[in-house]
Design a protein around this motif. Structure first.
Motif, short mmCIF file in Angstrom:
data_model
loop_
_atom_site.label_atom_id
_atom_site.label_comp_id
_atom_site.label_asym_id
_atom_site.label_seq_id
_atom_site.Cartn_x
_atom_site.Cartn_y
_atom_site.Cartn_z
N SER A 21 18.92 64.72 1.16
CA SER A 21 17.98 64.31 0.11
C SER A 21 18.12 62.82 -0.19
O SER A 21 17.13 62.11 -0.31
CB SER A 21 18.26 65.12 -1.16
OG SER A 21 17.57 64.56 -2.26
N LEU A 32 13.61 57.50 3.23
CA LEU A 32 12.82 56.28 3.29
C LEU A 32 13.38 55.22 2.35
O LEU A 32 13.24 54.03 2.59
CB LEU A 32 11.37 56.59 2.90
CG LEU A 32 10.62 57.47 3.88
CD1 LEU A 32 9.27 57.88 3.30
CD2 LEU A 32 10.42 56.73 5.20
N ASN A 64 16.41 54.39 1.96
CA ASN A 64 17.43 53.59 2.65
C ASN A 64 16.84 52.71 3.73
O ASN A 64 17.31 51.60 3.95
CB ASN A 64 18.48 54.50 3.33
CG ASN A 64 19.12 55.47 2.36
OD1 ASN A 64 18.44 56.32 1.81
ND2 ASN A 64 20.39 55.32 2.13
N ILE A 77 6.00 61.40 -6.93
CA ILE A 77 6.69 60.71 -5.83
C ILE A 77 6.34 61.32 -4.47
O ILE A 77 5.96 60.61 -3.54
CB ILE A 77 8.23 60.72 -6.02
CG1 ILE A 77 8.61 59.89 -7.25
CG2 ILE A 77 8.94 60.17 -4.78
CD1 ILE A 77 10.10 59.78 -7.50
N TYR A 119 5.14 59.51 -1.07
CA TYR A 119 6.24 59.53 -0.11
C TYR A 119 5.77 60.15 1.21
O TYR A 119 6.11 59.69 2.29
CB TYR A 119 7.39 60.34 -0.70
CG TYR A 119 8.75 60.15 -0.07
CD1 TYR A 119 9.61 59.15 -0.52
CD2 TYR A 119 9.21 60.98 0.95
CE1 TYR A 119 10.87 58.99 0.02
CE2 TYR A 119 10.47 60.82 1.50
CZ TYR A 119 11.30 59.82 1.03
OH TYR A 119 12.55 59.66 1.57
N PHE A 179 18.63 54.58 -8.19
CA PHE A 179 18.17 55.91 -8.58
C PHE A 179 17.36 56.54 -7.47
O PHE A 179 17.52 57.71 -7.13
CB PHE A 179 17.31 55.84 -9.85
CG PHE A 179 18.09 55.45 -11.09
CD1 PHE A 179 19.46 55.61 -11.14
CD2 PHE A 179 17.44 54.91 -12.19
CE1 PHE A 179 20.19 55.25 -12.27
CE2 PHE A 179 18.15 54.55 -13.32
CZ PHE A 179 19.52 54.71 -13.37
N THR A 194 17.32 55.95 -4.22
CA THR A 194 18.06 56.31 -3.01
C THR A 194 19.02 57.47 -3.26
O THR A 194 19.29 58.25 -2.37
CB THR A 194 18.80 55.08 -2.44
OG1 THR A 194 19.34 55.44 -1.17
CG2 THR A 194 19.90 54.61 -3.33
N LEU A 195 19.51 57.61 -4.49
CA LEU A 195 20.42 58.73 -4.76
C LEU A 195 19.67 59.98 -5.23
O LEU A 195 20.27 60.97 -5.62
CB LEU A 195 21.47 58.32 -5.80
CG LEU A 195 22.48 57.27 -5.32
CD1 LEU A 195 23.36 56.80 -6.47
CD2 LEU A 195 23.35 57.81 -4.19
N LEU A 229 17.97 60.49 -7.93
CA LEU A 229 18.25 60.79 -9.33
C LEU A 229 17.00 60.59 -10.19
O LEU A 229 16.11 59.85 -9.82
CB LEU A 229 19.36 59.87 -9.84
CG LEU A 229 20.70 60.03 -9.15
CD1 LEU A 229 21.67 58.98 -9.64
CD2 LEU A 229 21.25 61.42 -9.38
N SER A 253 14.55 64.32 2.94
CA SER A 253 14.42 63.94 1.53
C SER A 253 13.22 64.63 0.89
O SER A 253 13.30 65.10 -0.25
CB SER A 253 14.22 62.43 1.40
OG SER A 253 15.32 61.75 1.92
N LEU A 265 12.34 66.99 -2.81
CA LEU A 265 11.31 66.74 -3.83
C LEU A 265 10.44 67.97 -4.03
O LEU A 265 10.12 68.37 -5.14
CB LEU A 265 10.46 65.53 -3.43
CG LEU A 265 11.14 64.16 -3.59
CD1 LEU A 265 10.51 63.12 -2.69
CD2 LEU A 265 11.09 63.70 -5.03
#
Ligand code: TRP
Length: 447
Positions: free
Chosen positions: A20, A24, A26, A98, A102, A220, A222-223, A225, A323, A327
């Motif tokens: 997760s 993208l 990163n 998102i 995304y 946030f 990338t993690l 959160l 990832s 979501l």
């Protein structure tokens, strides 16, 4: 109601959470946000934000998730605070928002895997990106990406997400290390690294007002959160796990891949003389594509650029998918806990709606770019603020007890964490949120 699932193993949970986190954010977002915000100076602030804010905030989400074994909305009621359900509702909304765009970027990436194989963008990277990034092409690949995401989530927590990420995450790690090792051998790699790794204090100080919200927002994003992805994934965790160790492991892996992505991207750009400051969400597609095209030309008949292009965009595609499923799972989990439908139906319905919400982003990259900034700099900081205030000041000692279920080692470290959340984190996220709002409204708060 369908019975709730759990991860088959602790490693399964960690890999799913790493899947997760690594995405993208990163590889696509990080390099261009870094380039737009002062290069290495940004990297420093970003890394600090990951450790000081991201890690403890992740733990806060974990505690709510495992403490309730419920979806992002009902979790708050389960742990005893029905009115805090509103935090989860914000999370659901953000998740929708998102994944909608995304998935459009995920579609670009899928497209680039094919285009690398055929060399479709060679010699005309900008024009190619312009042609496929908005319009019917973008829409078609947005649909393919979303359908794949739905397919994995429909198969279940264990059989779908866990199985998929167990294959995907090791693949990403191995290929990224290989790509970085290769990129470092390129002529010009040194300049790329210098740009990436030598912070300019002057740049840092004079741009702190913009660097800070973007660095924290990137941390946030990338993690994963701020919208309940980690609440949801932790809700499938058994009571015996040490959540602190899990969070640390996940953050370390994610940071490793993120930093590694910089080792691939910046040497590659400098080796081909491409400007990394070329701003905007198209940056990586245009500039990296230029590099692969030129590489292919350098080797004559050997398809070196093509092969490396397929590998590079292939890795990005896998990372994006692993990832995207988190979501989607946030919303699907909510639907399954509350309505009498089966998982495939829920995943398909939610995925279809998200696809539709993403249509404007697929038709106009400016809309996409705006959606991305609003999500990362506004919605995610808002979500983290709500969770952190809740866990620190409402859930409080109960959060420490929940953490302690898996560690059972006395509560000193957990108490330090709680006070860090209560004071430092609350101050930091509220401050960031204020800066972001000011930034979006166009005010100059810091120099
Ligand atoms: N972390 C992912 C990335 O870096 C994106 C992502 C997945 C995400 N789940 C999320 C971002 C939840 C915010 C919230 O690409």
């Amino acid at each position: 109601m369908v019975e709730r699932e759990q991860w088959a193993s602790r490693v399964g949970f960690i890999l799913a959470a790493v899947g997760s986190a690594v995405g993208l954010g990163n590889i696509w977002r990080f390099p261009y946000v870094t380039a737009e915000n002062g290069g290495a100076a940004f990297l420093v602030v970003y890394l600090a934000a990951v450790v000081a804010i991201g890690l403890p905030a992740m733990l806060a989400e974990f505690v709510v998730g495992r403490g309730s074994h419920r979806n992002v909305v009902d979790a708050f009621e389960r742990v005893g605070y029905p009115r805090a359900r509103v935090i989860g509702v914000v999370g659901l909304f953000t998740g929708f928002f998102i994944l909608a765009y995304y998935s459009v970027v995920g579609g670009w990436v899928l497209r680039y895997v094919l285009a690398s194989a055929t060399g479709a963008y060679f010699g005309k990277p900008s024009a190619y990106f312009g042609a496929i990034s908005a319009g019917l092409d973008a829409l078609a690949f947005h649909a393919i990406f979303m359908a794949t995401t739905v397919g994995i989530v429909a198969a279940g927590v264990r059989e779908g997400i866990e199985v998929a990420t167990k294959l995907m995450v090791p693949t990403i790690l191995v290929l990224m290390v290989a790509l970085a090792a290769w990129a470092l051998t390129l002529p010009g790699a040194g300049d790329g690294l210098a740009y990436y790794l030598t912070p300019d204090v002057g740049v840092l100080v004079s741009n702190l007002g913009t660097i800070l919200p973007f660095a924290v927002g990137q941390a946030f994003f990338t993690l994963s959160l701020g919208m309940g992805a980690m609440i949801t994934y932790a809700s499938y965790v058994g009571d015996e796990d040490n959540l602190g160790v899990d969070a640390l492991t996940i953050v370390l892996f994610n940071t490793f891949v993120g930093v590694l992505a910089g080792f691939v991207v910046f040497p590659l750009l400098f080796a081909q003389g491409v400007d990394p400051g070329d701003p905007g969400p198209g940056a990586i597609f245009v500039s990296i594509a230029t590099a692969f095209g030129e590489l292919d030309a350098t080797f004559g008949t050997l398809p070196v650029g093509r092969v490396l292009g397929v590998v590079f965009f292939g890795v990005v595609a896998i990372a994006a998918l692993s990832s995207a499923i988190s979501l989607l799972e946030v919303v699907v989990s909510y639907v399954l806990d509350n309505y009498d439908v089966d998982r495939p139906a829920a995943a398909t319905a939610v995925g279809t709606l998200m696809f539709l919400v993403g249509v404007p982003s697929a038709l106009d990259t400016d809309v996409l770019s705006l959606a991305d900034t609003v999500a990362s700099n506004l919605l995610l900081p808002l979500g983290v603020t709500l969770v952190v205030v809740f866990v620190g000041w409402v859930f409080g000692r109960q959060a420490v007890e929940e953490l302690d279920v898996g560690t059972g080692e006395g509560e000193t470290l957990e108490s330090v964490w709680l006070w860090h959340v209560r004071v430092a984190l609350v101050v930091a996220v509220v401050f960031t949120l204020a800066l972001s709002v000011a930034e979006l409204l166009g005010a100059e708060v810091l120099p």
